[in-house]
Design an enzyme around this catalytic site. Structure first.
Site, short mmCIF file in Angstrom:
data_model
loop_
_atom_site.label_atom_id
_atom_site.label_comp_id
_atom_site.label_asym_id
_atom_site.label_seq_id
_atom_site.Cartn_x
_atom_site.Cartn_y
_atom_site.Cartn_z
N PHE A 62 -4.90 68.67 17.74
CA PHE A 62 -5.41 69.35 16.53
C PHE A 62 -5.97 68.05 15.31
O PHE A 62 -5.23 67.00 15.21
CB PHE A 62 -3.99 69.80 15.68
CG PHE A 62 -4.58 70.62 14.61
CD1 PHE A 62 -5.26 72.04 14.73
CD2 PHE A 62 -4.43 70.12 13.17
CE1 PHE A 62 -5.95 72.54 13.49
CE2 PHE A 62 -5.23 70.90 11.99
CZ PHE A 62 -5.73 72.19 12.24
N ASP B 275 -5.64 59.64 15.44
CA ASP B 275 -5.49 60.75 14.26
C ASP B 275 -3.92 60.61 13.65
O ASP B 275 -3.20 61.18 14.62
CB ASP B 275 -5.87 61.95 14.76
CG ASP B 275 -5.37 63.12 13.75
OD1 ASP B 275 -5.03 62.66 12.61
OD2 ASP B 275 -6.10 64.17 13.88
N LYS C 188 -2.32 63.91 5.06
CA LYS C 188 -1.07 64.65 4.71
C LYS C 188 -0.35 63.83 3.87
O LYS C 188 -0.18 63.82 2.43
CB LYS C 188 -0.42 65.01 6.15
CG LYS C 188 -1.31 66.11 6.56
CD LYS C 188 -0.14 66.91 7.69
CE LYS C 188 -0.64 68.28 8.03
NZ LYS C 188 -1.41 68.29 9.39
C1 LIG Z 1 -2.75 68.68 9.53
C2 LIG Z 1 -3.71 67.69 10.63
C3 LIG Z 1 -5.08 67.53 10.35
C4 LIG Z 1 -6.05 68.37 9.27
O1 LIG Z 1 -5.70 67.85 8.19
P1 LIG Z 1 -6.26 68.58 6.81
O2 LIG Z 1 -5.79 68.31 5.60
O3 LIG Z 1 -5.70 70.12 6.92
O4 LIG Z 1 -7.73 69.00 7.07
C5 LIG Z 1 -5.78 66.49 11.27
N1 LIG Z 1 -5.11 65.93 12.01
C6 LIG Z 1 -3.62 66.26 12.41
C7 LIG Z 1 -3.01 65.48 13.50
C8 LIG Z 1 -2.84 67.12 11.61
O5 LIG Z 1 -1.73 67.40 11.85
#
Ligand SMILES: *Cc1c(COP(=O)(O)O)cnc(C)c1O
Length: 402
Positions: A136, A221, A250
């Site tokens: 994700f 990420d 986050k």
């Molecule tokens: C939550 C998340 C995102 C997206 O972040 P947003 O601030 O909602 O755009 C991207 N990558 C990972 C691994 C995430 O957990």
């Protein structure tokens, strides 16, 4: 004006389906709703509130900056942004930082940079991006397409191209996919939304080696795994593998929206003036708060505390599982943990979450088979025990209803 949960359905786009209670206040790892009911928070705003709610030092940083300067745009730079960038580069492999406002935006910047770098150095044929099933990376059209769940990216017309996927932890499949046409590989060093799946050490090392062999950039990420979540400042630090580009969001703002893309000086050169940008990115309020978050979290005692709290979480979960067997294993690391439900409860993660809410405990799911916990990194032992007592009642309710 009086608003209730019913107001949501009258005025909001229906893409979310929030809980029936409406939170109004938080302090540490406790949250209160409109009726004054008190909740224990094991969700942390989806792995965001690393220092709980309304941490006094974050409130102070926000108030102080709020009286000085809120916003300028990137026509000017500002002191909090430069200080935060300096601290991030001092603490990581990176030499350069780009600020955004969310995880998706940080990943969007990372992907655009990787494409631009490949174009600059190798020409336009090197454009393939490889990512992993169940991964994700956010909800912009580029990042959701790179994410490994077609269900999230289908239904919006033609997708950005040259993006391929294979299974996480399947090095042979990855090796078959990568070639000199690959410009970048994007992966989570611990899959969050996909079900709290840790990488096998040999897999990450193998991915790094194959990226080097094919001159592909490795993008980590760390939007969910970063800023102390796993007991290390960033998850890569414990994997023996260094990415070329890393994203953080986050937890970085502790609840104030901010995102960052970090990279080396050499790769950063490809984002020349005018190639990319954001009106709010590097906003002084966000950077002042994030600087304070980093000051507090990048500390041995706090990071060691995460590992100790992980042990307590695991042992209390195992105790519950002895009484009411409901999970197969506890996955994850630090304070990003997931109970992978046993066969009997497959598909029922949401039932546990709903039962927990009934017992005044906030937790999360990661897919249909995993109950996820991502609490504050400084949650007290007392709050962990109280939350787990509530979780035990929730588990009992689901198991007994079966
Ligand atoms: C939550 C998340 C995102 C997206 O972040 P947003 O601030 O909602 O755009 C991207 N990558 C990972 C691994 C995430 O957990």
């Amino acid at each position: 004006m009086n608003v209730t949960r019913a107001t949501f359905d009258e005025v909001m786009v229906p893409n979310y389906n929030p809980a029936s209670m409406v939170p109004v206040r938080g302090e540490g790892s406790r949250v209160w709703d409109q009726n004054g009911a008190e909740y224990v928070d094991f969700a942390g705003g989806i792995a965001v509130n690393v220092l709980g709610h309304c941490h006094p030092e974050l409130v102070k940083a926000l108030e102080e900056q709020g009286r000085k300067l809120w916003h300028l745009s990137n026509v000017f730079t500002n002191e909090p942004a430069m200080r935060l960038a300096k601290k991030l580069t001092d603490a990581t492999f990176a030499d350069r930082v780009y600020f955004a406002n969310s995880g998706a935006e940080s990943n969007e910047a990372a992907l655009k940079l990787a494409r631009r770098y490949a174009l600059d150095k190798f020409g336009e044929d090197k454009n393939q991006i490889i990512a992993f099933n169940k991964g994700f990376h956010g909800r912009t059209f580029f990042t959701v397409t790179v994410g490994g769940q077609a269900a999230y990216s289908d239904g919006f017309g033609p997708k950005p191209g040259a993006i391929d996927h294979c299974d996480y932890n399947d090095l042979a499949a990855f090796e078959a996919l990568i070639s000199d046409k690959t410009c970048a590989v994007m992966m989570e060093p611990l899959q969050g939304e996909g079900g709290i799946i840790s990488p096998e050490p040999e897999f990450v090392k193998g991915v790094r080696a194959l990226c080097d062999k094919h001159n592909a950039l490795l993008i980590f990420d760390e939007v969910q795994s970063g800023v102390g979540r796993t007991g290390h400042l960033y998850a890569y630090m414990d994997l023996g593998v260094t990415p070329d580009i890393m994203t953080s969001a986050k937890a970085l703002g502790g609840g104030f929206p901010i995102g960052a893309m970090l990279t080396t000086a050499k790769i950063a050169e490809s984002l020349k003036p005018g190639t990319h940008g954001s009106t709010y990115g590097g906003n002084p309020l966000a950077c002042a708060v994030a600087e304070k978050v980093l000051d507090i979290v990048n500390n041995e005692t706090v990071l060691k505390g995460v590992c100790e709290k992980e042990e307590l979480f695991r042992s209390l979960l195992n105790d519950i599982n002895k009484k009411y067997p409901f999970f197969e294993e506890v996955r994850g690391k630090g304070l990003l943990l997931g109970c992978a439900l046993n066969e009997k409860f497959h598909g029922k993660a949401r039932d546990f979450l709903n039962a927990a809410t009934q017992e005044k405990l906030m937790c999360l799911v990661a897919g249909a088979n995993v109950v996820r916990f991502a609490p504050s990194l400084v949650i007290s032992e007392e709050d962990i025990r109280e939350g787990m007592a509530r979780f035990e009642r929730a588990v009992a309710a689901v198991v007994n209803a079966d």
